[in-house]
Design a protein around this motif. Structure first.
Motif, mmCIF file in Angstrom:
data_model
loop_
_atom_site.group_PDB
_atom_site.id
_atom_site.type_symbol
_atom_site.label_atom_id
_atom_site.label_comp_id
_atom_site.label_asym_id
_atom_site.label_seq_id
_atom_site.Cartn_x
_atom_site.Cartn_y
_atom_site.Cartn_z
ATOM 1 N N GLU A 188 -4.348 -3.366 4.771
ATOM 2 C CA GLU A 188 -5.544 -3.819 4.060
ATOM 3 C C GLU A 188 -5.402 -3.562 2.574
ATOM 4 O OE1 GLU A 188 -9.027 -3.050 7.364
ATOM 5 O OE2 GLU A 188 -9.320 -2.366 5.318
ATOM 6 N N ARG A 189 -5.874 -4.508 1.770
ATOM 7 C CA ARG A 189 -5.838 -4.347 0.316
ATOM 8 C C ARG A 189 -7.164 -4.803 -0.273
ATOM 9 N NH1 ARG A 189 -0.058 -6.629 -1.877
ATOM 10 N NH2 ARG A 189 1.231 -5.513 -0.398
ATOM 11 N N PRO A 190 -7.628 -4.126 -1.313
ATOM 12 C CA PRO A 190 -8.811 -4.623 -2.010
ATOM 13 C C PRO A 190 -8.450 -5.847 -2.849
ATOM 14 C CG PRO A 190 -7.951 -2.691 -3.121
ATOM 15 C CD PRO A 190 -7.123 -2.875 -1.871
ATOM 16 N N TYR A 218 -6.206 -11.922 -5.475
ATOM 17 C CA TYR A 218 -5.700 -11.036 -4.431
ATOM 18 C C TYR A 218 -4.312 -10.576 -4.833
ATOM 19 C CZ TYR A 218 -9.533 -13.368 -2.159
ATOM 20 O OH TYR A 218 -10.788 -13.852 -1.882
ATOM 21 N N TRP A 269 -14.732 -6.034 -0.170
ATOM 22 C CA TRP A 269 -13.960 -7.038 0.563
ATOM 23 C C TRP A 269 -12.503 -6.605 0.647
ATOM 24 C CZ3 TRP A 269 -15.637 -12.671 -0.920
ATOM 25 C CH2 TRP A 269 -17.036 -12.775 -0.832
ATOM 26 N N ARG A 270 -11.815 -7.005 1.722
ATOM 27 C CA ARG A 270 -10.418 -6.617 1.922
ATOM 28 C C ARG A 270 -9.595 -7.786 2.454
ATOM 29 N NH1 ARG A 270 -12.043 -3.140 -0.673
ATOM 30 N NH2 ARG A 270 -11.950 -0.898 -0.401
#
Length: 194
Positions: A109-111, A158, A101-102
């Motif tokens: 974009e970040r995990p 997040y 998922w991002r």
């Protein structure tokens, strides 16, 4: 001017891929608390994120044995959401890994920050094992399989500043078929007023 058939096919495939990602996101705000929720349903799977306020994070983890500095790191160093994922009617079994998922924002974009990432940090900070175990069970499972009707809830985190806006690209598979859907316009909770 007529377009060659392969350009038309490529355009149609691209449009279909974009449409597959663009599921309707429903947004609600609790009138008493101001806490916001986002939810979407696609391909028989539904996902809901509800903000967890920094003060809620503080209270929850202090009550589970975390020291004040570690609690503050979690409360202000990440966005925390209550997460509910359901297999309402997807055919067969769905499988997912939060590692796929991002969060997608203007910054790229970040995990997600996963349980293993936090556990490494908690170990370095000397957080007691009992508190780390409570943390593990409060987080959403990193990987799982759901039959029709299965669901679970837990916290996801997040690595974004408080108040950030992002879209969440969530991914799962149904057998050999990979599914991706966007949960749009999500906002991290902001710090509460004293």
């Amino acid at each position: 001017m007529l377009l060659p058939a392969r350009k038309i096919i490529a355009c149609l495939l691209f449009c279909a891929a974009v449409a597959a990602l663009a599921a309707e996101t429903r947004h609600a705000t609790d009138p008493e608390t101001g806490i916001e929720t986002w939810e979407t349903t696609a391909h028989g799977v539904s996902l809901r994120l509800t903000q967890i306020l920094p003060d809620q994070v503080r209270g929850f983890y202090q009550a589970r044995g975390f020291d004040a500095a570690s609690v503050e790191r979690l409360a202000t160093g990440a966005c925390v959401f209550q997460t509910v994922l359901r297999n309402d009617s997807a055919p067969g079994t769905i499988e997912f890994s939060l590692a796929d998922w991002r969060s997608v924002s203007a910054g790229g974009e970040r995990p997600l920050k996963l349980e293993a990432d936090w556990q490494k940090e908690w170990g370095q900070r000397g957080v007691p094992l009992a508190a780390r175990t409570a943390f593990r069970y409060a987080l959403y499972p990193t990987q799982h399989r759901y039959e029709v009707g299965d669901w679970n809830m837990g916290m996801t985190t997040y690595a974004l500043p408080l108040g950030s806006r992002f879209d969440l690209r969530f991914v799962w598979s149904e057998g050999d078929k990979r599914r991706e859907v966007m949960l749009s316009g999500v906002r991290c909770a902001a710090e509460t007023s004293p």
